[in-house]
Scaffold this active site. Structure first.
Site, mmCIF file in Angstrom:
data_model
loop_
_atom_site.group_PDB
_atom_site.id
_atom_site.type_symbol
_atom_site.label_atom_id
_atom_site.label_comp_id
_atom_site.label_asym_id
_atom_site.label_seq_id
_atom_site.Cartn_x
_atom_site.Cartn_y
_atom_site.Cartn_z
ATOM 1 N N HIS A 227 -17.807 27.733 36.562
ATOM 2 C CA HIS A 227 -16.608 27.387 35.802
ATOM 3 C C HIS A 227 -16.224 28.462 34.790
ATOM 4 C CE1 HIS A 227 -19.682 25.686 32.943
ATOM 5 N NE2 HIS A 227 -18.831 26.136 32.054
ATOM 6 N N ASP A 255 -21.506 24.608 40.697
ATOM 7 C CA ASP A 255 -21.180 25.292 39.454
ATOM 8 C C ASP A 255 -22.045 26.538 39.335
ATOM 9 O OD1 ASP A 255 -20.049 25.989 37.080
ATOM 10 O OD2 ASP A 255 -20.902 24.340 35.898
ATOM 11 N N GLY A 335 -20.008 27.575 24.835
ATOM 12 C CA GLY A 335 -20.474 28.958 24.817
ATOM 13 C C GLY A 335 -21.827 29.144 25.459
ATOM 14 N N SER A 337 -22.651 27.791 28.325
ATOM 15 C CA SER A 337 -22.493 27.716 29.781
ATOM 16 C C SER A 337 -22.976 28.991 30.466
ATOM 17 C CB SER A 337 -21.028 27.496 30.146
ATOM 18 O OG SER A 337 -20.676 26.138 30.054
ATOM 19 N N SER A 352 -24.833 24.259 33.145
ATOM 20 C CA SER A 352 -23.541 23.808 33.651
ATOM 21 C C SER A 352 -22.749 23.076 32.578
ATOM 22 C CB SER A 352 -23.738 22.896 34.867
ATOM 23 O OG SER A 352 -22.512 22.346 35.295
#
Length: 383
Positions: A227, A255, A335, A337, A352
């Site tokens: 993402h 993801d 942030g 991720s 994720s």
């Protein structure tokens, strides 16, 4: 990373890695068993803080988890069609394997010989996985947070956001779920969300106005969350200089993504310690069972630890469902991720999303790293 910034090697290669050393070189999707590593003081400090352990208890838990991780594939094979799932029991310090009630005495002995404690259950893992797969083939309303197989409860657990429990669409989905197989409904306080963020300072990577965190180094680049960017999107580093390009990305459904590295940057098998704990080497990617401890390091919240709560969970984000995620009790914030989760000595996956934050607590999911390596034919960069 540029050679004038040797002190930032970990940042350039692994801006948001968890932090555990791992053993052995790992090719795409390979899981390498752990081999009596030296545990860093920083790792033990994080486990003491987040799991409420003493240093001695943290060391003992890591040793027990390494044994459980090594025993799991043998015990699963020994159980055969009677296998009902497995998890690490933090009270006994051993792997527990669920076996259906019709299993023979010889099967039970073989599972115990493999190093596991046996628990008798009604449903096999195959039956539970089939029930979950039926839910995966349906479209869930936003009030349904996700669903997964819970081996300890021997059921499929469906999470529903508390405020949407009485929603008609949610009730219809729950009726379909119960018809698919053994189902338990669990209420959660908030829906899941991804942890990308707008541009802020720190040591992240950027694509457009989105800030995420680098996951594990692979030969030729690094893996991260899907993402965070689409194929062809350019990526810049902590200092704004160009790193590389998203070569592959999938979200939702999955993801995960991988980014090629060039322009004077290179990869190293290191997990960034953020000055709080020593930087860690990465050596493999053996999958830890449910109940095992796991840690995460992020560009927003740095080091936090917890436990593995579930494998192969389907998470229903607002953008769509993502499958085969691992659920943890570790907190995260925007942030974080894309950053790494590491358990014991082994790389586990990239961050994720989740719910909550690191002030009030929450839960976070990661995409297993071996799936990413297999999908793109990548090789984990190990020490």
């Amino acid at each position: 990373m540029r050679r004038t910034r040797l002190h930032r090697v970990a940042v350039a290669a692994l801006v948001l890695l968890g932090s555990w050393a791992v053993a052995g070189t790992s090719t795409a999707g390979a899981a390498t068993p752990a081999t009596a590593p030296t545990t860093s003081p920083g790792l033990l400090q994080a486990m003491q803080r987040d799991l409420g352990l003493s240093a001695q208890q943290a060391e003992a838990r890591l040793t027990a988890e390494r044994a459980a991780t090594a025993a799991e594939p043998k015990a699963r094979a020994a159980a055969g069609s009677a296998y009902g799932g497995s998890w690490f029991d933090d009270e006994t310090g051993r792997l527990t394997v669920a076996v259906t009630s019709g299993a023979s005495d010889s099967t039970l002995r073989a599972v115990r010989t493999a190093g596991a404690t046996v628990r008798t259950v009604q449903h096999s893992a195959r039956q539970l996985d089939t029930a979950k797969a039926r839910l995966d083939s349906t479209s869930a309303p936003q009030g349904v947070s996700g669903w997964r197989v819970d081996p300890k409860a021997n059921t499929v657990v469906v999470d529903v956001v508390r405020a949407a429990r009485s929603d008609n669409d949610v009730q219809r989905f729950l009726s379909q779920a119960r018809a698919a197989g053994p189902v338990t409904v669990r209420t959660v306080s908030a829906p899941p969300r991804t942890f990308a963020a707008g541009t802020v300072g720190g040591d992240p990577y950027y694509t457009g106005n989105v800030r995420c965190s680098i996951g594990f180094s692979v030969y030729g680049g690094f893996v991260t969350a899907g993402h965070c960017g689409q194929p062809g999107a350019g990526v810049s580093g902590w200092d704004g200089s160009y790193i590389g390009t998203f070569q592959g990305s999938s979200f939702p459904d999955n993801d995960y993504a991988w980014v090629s590295v060039g322009s004077g940057w290179w990869t190293v098998p290191v997990v960034l310690g953020w000055g709080t704990v020593p930087d860690q080497l990465v050596r493999g990617s053996a999958v830890s069972p449910v109940g095992a401890s796991v840690c995460r390091s992020g560009s927003t919240t740095h080091w936090h630890c917890g436990t593995v709560l579930a494998l192969n969970e389907t998470v229903n984000y607002s953008q769509g469902a993502v499958h085969q995620l691992t659920k943890t009790s570790v907190c995260a914030e925007p942030g974080d991720s894309g950053g790494s989760f590491i358990s014991g000595d082994q790389a586990q996956g990239v961050t994720s999303g989740g719910w909550g934050n690191c002030s009030g607590g929450g839960e976070t999911w990661f995409q297993p790293v071996n799936e990413i390596l297999n999908r793109y034919g990548l090789t984990l960069h190990t020490a």
